[in-house]
Design a protein around this motif. Structure first.
Motif, short mmCIF file in Angstrom:
data_model
loop_
_atom_site.label_atom_id
_atom_site.label_comp_id
_atom_site.label_asym_id
_atom_site.label_seq_id
_atom_site.Cartn_x
_atom_site.Cartn_y
_atom_site.Cartn_z
N SER A 185 0.97 -1.32 -0.03
CA SER A 185 -0.05 0.07 -0.23
C SER A 185 0.93 1.31 0.11
CB SER A 185 -0.94 -0.03 1.23
OG SER A 185 -0.11 0.19 2.47
N ASP B 280 0.38 5.22 -4.45
CA ASP B 280 0.08 4.68 -5.66
C ASP B 280 -0.85 3.56 -5.76
OD1 ASP B 280 1.41 2.80 -4.48
OD2 ASP B 280 2.99 2.25 -6.29
N GLY B 281 -1.68 3.24 -4.74
CA GLY B 281 -2.67 2.22 -4.50
C GLY B 281 -2.35 1.06 -3.51
N LEU C 35 -2.52 -3.24 -3.12
CA LEU C 35 -1.89 -4.48 -3.91
C LEU C 35 -2.55 -5.57 -3.44
CD1 LEU C 35 1.78 -3.64 -4.72
CD2 LEU C 35 -0.27 -2.60 -5.70
N LEU D 117 -1.16 -5.20 -12.54
CA LEU D 117 0.08 -5.07 -12.23
C LEU D 117 1.34 -5.57 -13.21
CD1 LEU D 117 0.67 -6.01 -8.47
CD2 LEU D 117 0.37 -3.82 -9.48
N GLU E 80 6.39 -6.52 -11.59
CA GLU E 80 5.85 -6.54 -10.44
C GLU E 80 5.55 -7.91 -9.74
OE1 GLU E 80 4.02 -2.21 -9.57
OE2 GLU E 80 3.41 -3.09 -11.35
N TYR F 273 -2.93 -6.90 -8.82
CA TYR F 273 -3.95 -5.59 -9.05
C TYR F 273 -3.44 -4.58 -8.16
CZ TYR F 273 -6.96 -8.56 -12.08
OH TYR F 273 -7.58 -9.34 -13.36
N ARG F 274 -3.66 -3.53 -8.59
CA ARG F 274 -3.48 -2.20 -7.99
C ARG F 274 -4.84 -1.43 -8.07
NH1 ARG F 274 0.83 -0.29 -10.10
NH2 ARG F 274 2.14 -0.70 -8.18
#
Length: 211
Positions: free
Chosen positions: A67, A70-71, A73, A114, A118, A174-175
């Motif tokens: 976290s 940028d978001g 995860l 992602l 990543e 995913y973000r």
């Protein structure tokens, strides 16, 4: 005892506007750290809610794996039900239920896949058994018995006994990029404290919501 008779008071203290950070990401990290310090079981567990093509909502619990501004995860099988929903509609919501602290955080936003780099970094950091399980399980698909899954796991364990396990093409992360945050703190007599952060003109506005 009837279900309607089960209740308790929330007595751990309220939440006031002066207690909040202007930045919801910083406020979230502060509360997350407090949840970790309180030794809450699975403090990173969160509900991810998605909607299918018929408008039917689905929820499941996954673990937060990163976290920041940028978001947020999380990782999954890219052929899973949740991934199929996100492919159709990337609007999702996250929910953190920190019952022991009488707190909840609700986040709405958009999920983005992602990058391969990543995915590789995180997959490589996982225990070998978790890597094997990701390959063995075609998440959300129907299977005849647990033995099928266990047999596939043992087969893969033997296959990769001495070598590195490649990142499967059907696995990734995913973000979730937030649009809103809601911080909820339980209060006495059901007078809970709720604060909603929403973006407006490049900054975050904070509004108190009635409980």
């Amino acid at each position: 005892m009837k279900l309607s008779d089960i209740r308790r008071e929330y007595i751990q203290g309220g939440l006031r506007r002066k207690d909040l950070m202007p930045n919801p990401f910083i406020q979230f990290e502060h509360w997350l750290q407090q949840a970790i310090d309180a030794n809450i079981s699975d403090p990173t567990a969160m509900t991810v809610a998605t909607v299918d093509s018929d408008g039917q909502p689905f929820q499941r619990i996954v673990l937060l794996k990163g976290s920041g501004e940028d978001g947020f995860l999380f990782y999954t099988n890219l052929g899973s039900r949740k991934a199929q929903h996100i492919e159709h509609n990337n609007r999702v919501s996250l929910h953190f239920p920190w019952h022991m602290l009488e707190r909840q955080v609700h986040i709405t936003g958009r999920a983005q896949k992602l990058s391969a780099i990543e995915n590789f970094k995180y997959f490589s950091s996982r225990p070998k058994e978790s890597q094997l399980a990701a390959i063995a399980s075609h998440q959300s698909s129907r299977i005849s018995a647990r033995g099928v899954l266990e047999g596939k796991f043992l087969e893969l364990k033997q296959k990769f006994a001495k070598g590195e396990i490649p990142v499967p093409s059907f696995w990734g992360g995913y973000r979730v990029i937030p649009d809103s945050f809601e911080f909820w703190q339980g209060g006495e007599h059901r007078l809970h404290d709720r604060f909603l952060y929403t973006q407006s003109g490049g900054h975050w506005e904070i509004d108190r919501l009635a409980p």
